[in-house]
Design a protein around this motif. Structure first.
Motif, PDB file in Angstrom:
ATOM      1  N   MET A   1       3.257   0.144   1.701  1.00  0.00           N
ATOM      2  CA  MET A   1       3.555  -0.697   0.559  1.00  0.00           C
ATOM      3  C   MET A   1       3.557   0.137  -0.724  1.00  0.00           C
ATOM      4  SD  MET A   1       4.226  -3.805  -0.532  1.00  0.00           S
ATOM      5  CE  MET A   1       3.840  -4.871   0.817  1.00  0.00           C
ATOM      6  N   LEU A   2       2.680   1.130  -0.794  1.00  0.00           N
ATOM      7  CA  LEU A   2       2.607   1.961  -1.993  1.00  0.00           C
ATOM      8  C   LEU A   2       3.899   2.745  -2.193  1.00  0.00           C
ATOM      9  CD1 LEU A   2       0.956   3.063  -4.362  1.00  0.00           C
ATOM     10  CD2 LEU A   2       0.123   4.844  -2.820  1.00  0.00           C
ATOM     11  N   PHE A   3       4.417   3.328  -1.105  1.00  0.00           N
ATOM     12  CA  PHE A   3       5.654   4.089  -1.205  1.00  0.00           C
ATOM     13  C   PHE A   3       6.805   3.191  -1.669  1.00  0.00           C
ATOM     14  CE2 PHE A   3       9.528   5.817   0.870  1.00  0.00           C
ATOM     15  CZ  PHE A   3       9.631   6.978   0.128  1.00  0.00           C
ATOM     16  N   ALA A   4       6.881   1.986  -1.135  1.00  0.00           N
ATOM     17  CA  ALA A   4       7.942   1.046  -1.525  1.00  0.00           C
ATOM     18  C   ALA A   4       7.835   0.696  -3.008  1.00  0.00           C
ATOM     19  CB  ALA A   4       7.862  -0.215  -0.666  1.00  0.00           C
ATOM     20  N   ARG A   5       6.626   0.476  -3.469  1.00  0.00           N
ATOM     21  CA  ARG A   5       6.446   0.148  -4.888  1.00  0.00           C
ATOM     22  C   ARG A   5       6.802   1.330  -5.788  1.00  0.00           C
ATOM     23  NH1 ARG A   5       1.060  -3.577  -4.508  1.00  0.00           N
ATOM     24  NH2 ARG A   5       2.196  -5.520  -4.182  1.00  0.00           N
ATOM     25  N   ILE A   6       6.483   2.535  -5.345  1.00  0.00           N
ATOM     26  CA  ILE A   6       6.830   3.725  -6.132  1.00  0.00           C
ATOM     27  C   ILE A   6       8.347   3.861  -6.228  1.00  0.00           C
ATOM     28  CG2 ILE A   6       6.788   6.253  -6.109  1.00  0.00           C
ATOM     29  CD1 ILE A   6       3.897   6.033  -5.023  1.00  0.00           C
ATOM     30  N   VAL A   7       9.046   3.650  -5.105  1.00  0.00           N
ATOM     31  CA  VAL A   7      10.510   3.714  -5.115  1.00  0.00           C
ATOM     32  C   VAL A   7      11.067   2.678  -6.082  1.00  0.00           C
ATOM     33  CG1 VAL A   7      12.571   3.253  -3.713  1.00  0.00           C
ATOM     34  CG2 VAL A   7      10.744   4.691  -2.804  1.00  0.00           C
ATOM     35  N   PRO A  68       3.524  -8.714  -2.842  1.00  0.00           N
ATOM     36  CA  PRO A  68       3.964  -8.031  -1.618  1.00  0.00           C
ATOM     37  C   PRO A  68       5.126  -8.721  -0.907  1.00  0.00           C
ATOM     38  CG  PRO A  68       1.573  -8.281  -1.633  1.00  0.00           C
ATOM     39  CD  PRO A  68       2.092  -9.026  -2.813  1.00  0.00           C
ATOM     40  N   GLU A  69       5.181 -10.034  -0.961  1.00  0.00           N
ATOM     41  CA  GLU A  69       6.253 -10.738  -0.243  1.00  0.00           C
ATOM     42  C   GLU A  69       7.619 -10.572  -0.906  1.00  0.00           C
ATOM     43  OE1 GLU A  69       4.154 -13.818  -2.844  1.00  0.00           O
ATOM     44  OE2 GLU A  69       3.485 -12.326  -1.398  1.00  0.00           O
ATOM     45  N   ARG A  70       7.647 -10.062  -2.131  1.00  0.00           N
ATOM     46  CA  ARG A  70       8.924  -9.866  -2.820  1.00  0.00           C
ATOM     47  C   ARG A  70       9.459  -8.445  -2.688  1.00  0.00           C
ATOM     48  NH1 ARG A  70       7.451 -12.687  -8.507  1.00  0.00           N
ATOM     49  NH2 ARG A  70       5.376 -12.687  -7.707  1.00  0.00           N
ATOM     50  N   VAL A  71       8.634  -7.523  -2.246  1.00  0.00           N
ATOM     51  CA  VAL A  71       9.021  -6.113  -2.177  1.00  0.00           C
ATOM     52  C   VAL A  71      10.172  -5.907  -1.196  1.00  0.00           C
ATOM     53  CG1 VAL A  71       8.213  -3.816  -1.484  1.00  0.00           C
ATOM     54  CG2 VAL A  71       6.796  -5.255  -2.946  1.00  0.00           C
ATOM     55  N   ARG A  72      10.101  -6.558  -0.056  1.00  0.00           N
ATOM     56  CA  ARG A  72      11.133  -6.392   0.975  1.00  0.00           C
ATOM     57  C   ARG A  72      12.516  -6.817   0.457  1.00  0.00           C
ATOM     58  NH1 ARG A  72      10.220  -5.580   6.139  1.00  0.00           N
ATOM     59  NH2 ARG A  72       8.070  -6.227   5.921  1.00  0.00           N
ATOM     60  N   ALA A 121      11.753   3.357   2.574  1.00  0.00           N
ATOM     61  CA  ALA A 121      10.633   2.503   2.168  1.00  0.00           C
ATOM     62  C   ALA A 121      10.653   1.185   2.925  1.00  0.00           C
ATOM     63  CB  ALA A 121      10.685   2.253   0.661  1.00  0.00           C
ATOM     64  N   LEU A 122      11.832   0.616   3.134  1.00  0.00           N
ATOM     65  CA  LEU A 122      11.944  -0.634   3.891  1.00  0.00           C
ATOM     66  C   LEU A 122      11.549  -0.420   5.339  1.00  0.00           C
ATOM     67  CD1 LEU A 122      12.866  -3.611   3.777  1.00  0.00           C
ATOM     68  CD2 LEU A 122      15.144  -2.808   4.423  1.00  0.00           C
ATOM     69  N   TYR A 123      11.952   0.698   5.897  1.00  0.00           N
ATOM     70  CA  TYR A 123      11.609   1.029   7.278  1.00  0.00           C
ATOM     71  C   TYR A 123      10.099   1.204   7.447  1.00  0.00           C
ATOM     72  CZ  TYR A 123      11.456   3.523  11.705  1.00  0.00           C
ATOM     73  OH  TYR A 123      11.156   3.916  12.981  1.00  0.00           O
ATOM     74  N   ARG A 124       9.445   1.778   6.433  1.00  0.00           N
ATOM     75  CA  ARG A 124       8.007   2.046   6.520  1.00  0.00           C
ATOM     76  C   ARG A 124       7.138   0.817   6.266  1.00  0.00           C
ATOM     77  NH1 ARG A 124       6.158   7.348   3.553  1.00  0.00           N
ATOM     78  NH2 ARG A 124       4.254   6.231   4.012  1.00  0.00           N
ATOM     79  N   LEU A 125       7.718  -0.242   5.724  1.00  0.00           N
ATOM     80  CA  LEU A 125       6.932  -1.452   5.494  1.00  0.00           C
ATOM     81  C   LEU A 125       6.497  -2.045   6.824  1.00  0.00           C
ATOM     82  CD1 LEU A 125       8.703  -3.476   2.669  1.00  0.00           C
ATOM     83  CD2 LEU A 125       6.523  -2.311   2.557  1.00  0.00           C
ATOM     84  N   LYS A 126       5.308  -2.575   6.838  1.00  0.00           N
ATOM     85  CA  LYS A 126       4.835  -3.241   8.047  1.00  0.00           C
ATOM     86  C   LYS A 126       5.639  -4.522   8.231  1.00  0.00           C
ATOM     87  CE  LYS A 126       0.165  -1.544   7.549  1.00  0.00           C
ATOM     88  NZ  LYS A 126      -1.202  -1.857   7.172  1.00  0.00           N
ATOM     89  N   PRO A 127       5.959  -4.846   9.478  1.00  0.00           N
ATOM     90  CA  PRO A 127       6.703  -6.090   9.692  1.00  0.00           C
ATOM     91  C   PRO A 127       5.847  -7.292   9.281  1.00  0.00           C
ATOM     92  CG  PRO A 127       6.111  -5.082  11.791  1.00  0.00           C
ATOM     93  CD  PRO A 127       5.687  -4.139  10.716  1.00  0.00           C
ATOM     94  N   GLU A 128       6.527  -8.282   8.764  1.00  0.00           N
ATOM     95  CA  GLU A 128       5.810  -9.492   8.368  1.00  0.00           C
ATOM     96  C   GLU A 128       5.332 -10.198   9.627  1.00  0.00           C
ATOM     97  OE1 GLU A 128       8.270 -11.884   5.917  1.00  0.00           O
ATOM     98  OE2 GLU A 128       8.354 -10.395   4.329  1.00  0.00           O
TER      99      GLU A 128
END
Length: 167
Positions: A1-7, A68-72, A121-128
Motif C-alpha cells: 500500500m505504501l508503494f502505491a501511495r508513493i506512486v 485504502p479502498e480508493r487507491v486501487r 503498484a496495482l499488482y503489488r496491492l493485496k487482493p481485496e
C-alpha cells in the motif's frame, strides 16, 4: 500500500505542478510545446484543458490516497490515462510523420514510466477480501412447528375453519 501511495503522490506533484504552470502561465507553457496562442480564448482553453484538467486529476489522486479502498481505482485511472496518452502520442507521430523532439521523448518516457509504475503498484496491492454473502436470518426455534403440528393433527386452518384435511 505504501508503494502505491508513493506512486500516486508523485503523480500528484507532477500533475499539480504542470497544471498550475499551464493555469498561471499559459502562453509560456504553450510556447514550450510549439503552440502559439493567438487569442484570449486560446489562453482560456489552454488554462482549462491543460491546467484545470491536470489539477482536477491531481486532486482526485490526492483524495484517493486518503482511504485504502480508493487507491486501487486511482491506480487503474492512472494506468488507463497514461497508457492512452502514450498510444495517442505514438499514433500522432505515425499520422503526422513527425520526429520526436527532446520534449516529446521526455513526455513519452514519463507517461510510459508512470503507467508501468502504477501497474506495478496495482499488482503489488493485496487482493481485496471477498465479501461473503449475508447469511439468511434463521427463524426462531419453533416458529414453523405450529403449522406442521396442525397439519399432522388434521386441525382446520385458522384461515378456513370449516375445512378439515382428509387423506
Amino acid at each position: 500500500m505504501l508503494f502505491a501511495r508513493i506512486v500516486l503522490l508523485l503523480q500528484v506533484v507532477v500533475m499539480g505542478g504542470v497544471g498550475l504552470a499551464y493555469w498561471l502561465r499559459p502562453y509560456e507553457m504553450a510556447n514550450l510545446n510549439g503552440m502559439l496562442l493567438m487569442e484570449a480564448v486560446s489562453a482560456s482553453n489552454t488554462r482549462v484543458y491543460y491546467g484545470g484538467l491536470q489539477l482536477g486529476l491531481a486532486l482526485f489522486l490526492l483524495w484517493s490516497t486518503r482511504r485504502p479502498e480508493r487507491v486501487r481505482s486511482a491506480l487503474v485511472l492512472l494506468i488507463m490515462m497514461q497508457a492512452a496518452l502514450v498510444l495517442a502520442r505514438i499514433g500522432a507521430l505515425w499520422l503526422d510523420g513527425g520526429t520526436l523532439r527532446n520534449l516529446d521523448i521526455g513526455a513519452l518516457s514519463y507517461k510510459l514510466l508512470s503507467a508501468l509504475l502504477a501497474l506495478l503498484a496495482l499488482y503489488r496491492l493485496k487482493p481485496e477480501p471477498a465479501v461473503a454473502p449475508p447469511l439468511p436470518a434463521t427463524p426462531a426455534p419453533g416458529a414453523f412447528d405450529d403449522d406442521f403440528e396442525r397439519l399432522h393433527r388434521q386441525e382446520p386452518s385458522p384461515d378456513r375453519p370449516d375445512e378439515t384435511r382428509h387423506d
